[in-house]
Every structure is written in C-alpha cells, then in structure tokens.
Design a protein around this motif. Sequence first.
Motif: not given
Length: 509
Positions: A369-371, A373, A376, A379, A449-451
């Motif tokens: 999931k992009r959001e 933790p 994040v 990245r 909805d994913n990365d």
Amino acid sequence: MNKIERVDAALRGETVDRVPLSFFYHFPEHQRAGRAMAQAHLDFYREADPDYLKVMNDNFYDPPNFQTLTKPSEWAKLQPAPLTSRCFQDQLTGLREIVRAVGKEVPIITTVFNPFENGDGMSDWKATDHLKLEPEKVSEGLSTVADSLANFVRACIDAGASGIFFAAHGGQAARHTEAEFRKYIKPHDLTVLNAAEEAGAAFNLLHVCGENLRLQEYADYPAHAINWSPQLGNLSLAQGRRVFNRTITGGIDQNGAIIHGSQKDVSEEVLKAIEEMGTRGFMLGAGCALAQPVPARRLSWVRQTVVGRRARGLKQYTSKKEAVKVYRLFYPQIAVIVASRTTHRVEAEALNSVISGSSDPPRVVCAMKREAPVAVMIRKSKSFSVNWMDSRFVKSVDFLGFQREGNPRDKIKAAGLTWLPGSKTSTPVVSEAAAALECTLDRVIPLGDNDLVVGNVVSVRTTRDFSGYWQFKTYKPLIYFGAVPGKKAGRYVLFLSRRRGLASKSQGV
C-alpha cells in the motif's frame, strides 16, 4: 442479473453473471407480418428464453408504383417509401405488440436489411452487376432507400425497440472492390445506423453477412455489438475482436451441431467459444440466422451448458466489490517481513506479495500500500530488507501484518524480534530470520492502489538449510492464506517437512 442488466453489462464489456445468449431463424411466410408475426416471436421467446429478442423482418422495401429494376438507369427513379407503406407498417404493428408484451423484461432489436440488400432484392439480385455498369445511378437509388429506412428506424425506436439488428450485405471481397464499397455502399449504411444512434438506440447489433468479408471496412460502423460467421472463410471471433474492439456475438455454427449434432456436440461448441472469447464483451449466438427452425429443446442445450459451467465452480464476480478480492486466488503464499529505517525510527510489515523480479541483476519486487508506513520509510531511506521467518515466529509475523494499536518507534522490537544493521546499508535485518536480502531502492512504480517497490539486492544472508534450494530440515516456512474472518488476524499453515508437504496443522492468531 435480469436479461436487460445482463445484456447491458455485456455491451459495456463489464462482468456478467453468465454469458448472454440468443438465437433466431426465419419464420414461415404466414408469420412474417402484423399480429401473426408478433405471436410467432412471443411463442419463440417463451420457449427458447433468449437474453435478447431479435425481431425478424422479411418485409423488403416497397415504394409506391414499384416495378423490378431491370436496368441500372432505373435506380435513379426510385421513389421514397413513406412510413405508411405496407413494408414498414407490417413490421411496426408486430413490433409494438411484442414490446407491449415483453419489452420490460428483455431487450428487443428489430431487423433492418441495409440499403444494398433491399436494392439487390428489388433488382432480382442484380445490384452488383448494375453498380459496376452505372454506379452513380445505383448510388442515387440507394440513397433514396437509405433515407426511407432511416425514417423507419426512428419509428422502430419510438415504438419501444432497444435498437436494430442491421444486416449489412455487399462487403464480400468477390463482389466489390474496396473503392466501390467505400463510395457506393458504406455511405448509405451509415445513413441508417446514424439515424438509429441519433434516435437513442441502446443496442444496435451490426451483422456483417456473407463469405470472405473485408471486415476491417466495418470497423468504424456505429454499433454496440458485432456479429458475423467465421465458418464462411472470415476472421475468427478472436481476430475480429481486435478489429472492432467492441462486444462480439457469435460462436455457434448456424448450420452445425445446433441443427443436427448431439447434446455433447453442442456443449463442446459452446465451451470452445467461451474459452476463445472469455465472458466479458461476448454474447453467445449463431453467426447468422439458424439454417432452419430449431426445437426449443436443442436451444436449451446451450443454456444448460452455460449455466452448468458456472455451477461447476467457475463463479463470475458481478460487482467491483467482489472482483477486487481476486488477489486471494494467489493464496497461500509464504509470508516475509519487509523492514526499513531512518535514524529515529524502524518500520516493518509482514507481506506475502514479494517476488523475484530479475536474476541478472538480482532484483525483488514488493507490492505494498502506497500509504503504508514501511513504504513511506523505504522512499525516504532508499533501502530495505526482506526477511524469511520460520513458523516459530508466527505471532511476531502476525503482529506486523495486523498491528492493532499504538505506533512504536521500533516495529521489529515491538513484535518481539531483534535486528542488526545490514552489511552494505544501514537497513535493519531481522536477526531471527532464516534468510534475508538487503536491498537498495531501484524505483517505485504506481499500480492501482499499490506501489511496486523494486529493490536491487546488494547482500544475501541465509542459514545452512539453504544450499542452492531450501532443504527444509530446520526451516519451516510460515505460509499465509488469508485473514481470519471478522478479526484482525491472519491464518497460517505450518510447513513441517518437504516430503509431507503442507501439514494439517493450522494456526489462526
């Protein structure tokens, strides 16, 4: 789904509860007009139970004072046929009765032969010969026919038809050159089809009739679905789909098993068609009118096969809410821990969507999931680790997959595990892991909805149980196969030995 919903979804290329199906054949002459025509169609509908009803139309264009066209020059003298003409009223009268009886439960499309086919009939089937001699005269007559048919089509839509079944003739390679077709036949077809579209038709089905067709010439015709007969030296349905990029209807030989084959023959043909075309943007039917009237019992074999196919477990998801769950088809999967950190924080998450993306150079791909933790953190830090955990640590892995409360600074420690910095980067590597990859961030690819987090493998650490392949002597993989319904917890199967495979012992945390 009801019939209208099923056909509408198929025309939009959406998921259906089952593939829609419909068949048609020509009725005897005494059942081709008015109330007799309506009753014949209603009887057929109630017996065969099609998902859409095609209303046959064998009433050819018949203008006032008409005489057979014997010379090319006579085409230019053709008169318009008003809506009061018998050829139109015979069809409209029957159509209105059909719509009144079943229009609220099934899509109804009425047959319209294209201007060229009407003209061919009016010239004793010499339209091609006449066109090659005096094409402009013939085209002038076809324009008159097209304008009258356009008015008829508008009246059909106004009478309650969902649209038209447009039977397009004249596209055979042996009859006309490409230039002749484009200049003298196609424009008049478009006059009629555009009228249907402008009248608000929701379901126009283009039937391209004949053998050795130049199907690509019809690619821009405005229609919601396309039908032709592959058995007559034409493209297969799959090939034609690439030409039209719209809903295709067909798959059944109009002169084949449905006429004289066994139930097994019919069933095999149905399953072959669905295997070729799939269940979206496809409707079952014949490539043309059935060669002869077929008992409803034989037509029911098609429905039984379609319904039986679904009943055997091939469920078709009918809503987006259901369809998004298809990722569960990939369970069970081995659960791993993906971890990353900055100076003041350690993030970790249990994942099962991790694969080898490349062997040379070695890369891994993690879907997350992009959001999340940990996503994040990756990245920010530009590095992460992938850690394979033994089944002894099921509670720790479950904690990192379904963290319930709080926001600890060190997720690995909070899960009851320990870590050390990697040998090539500062990313945390779980000390208890049976194997671990240390990775630098290569790229992040957004996907829905994913990365997709792509990592370059810079260091590998394993226990002795891995020697080219896992030996499964000490390493017992933790295999995840979904969440516990109604709880924030996972379900796991504990792998006991290579020989015994998946053990019967399972654990829901």
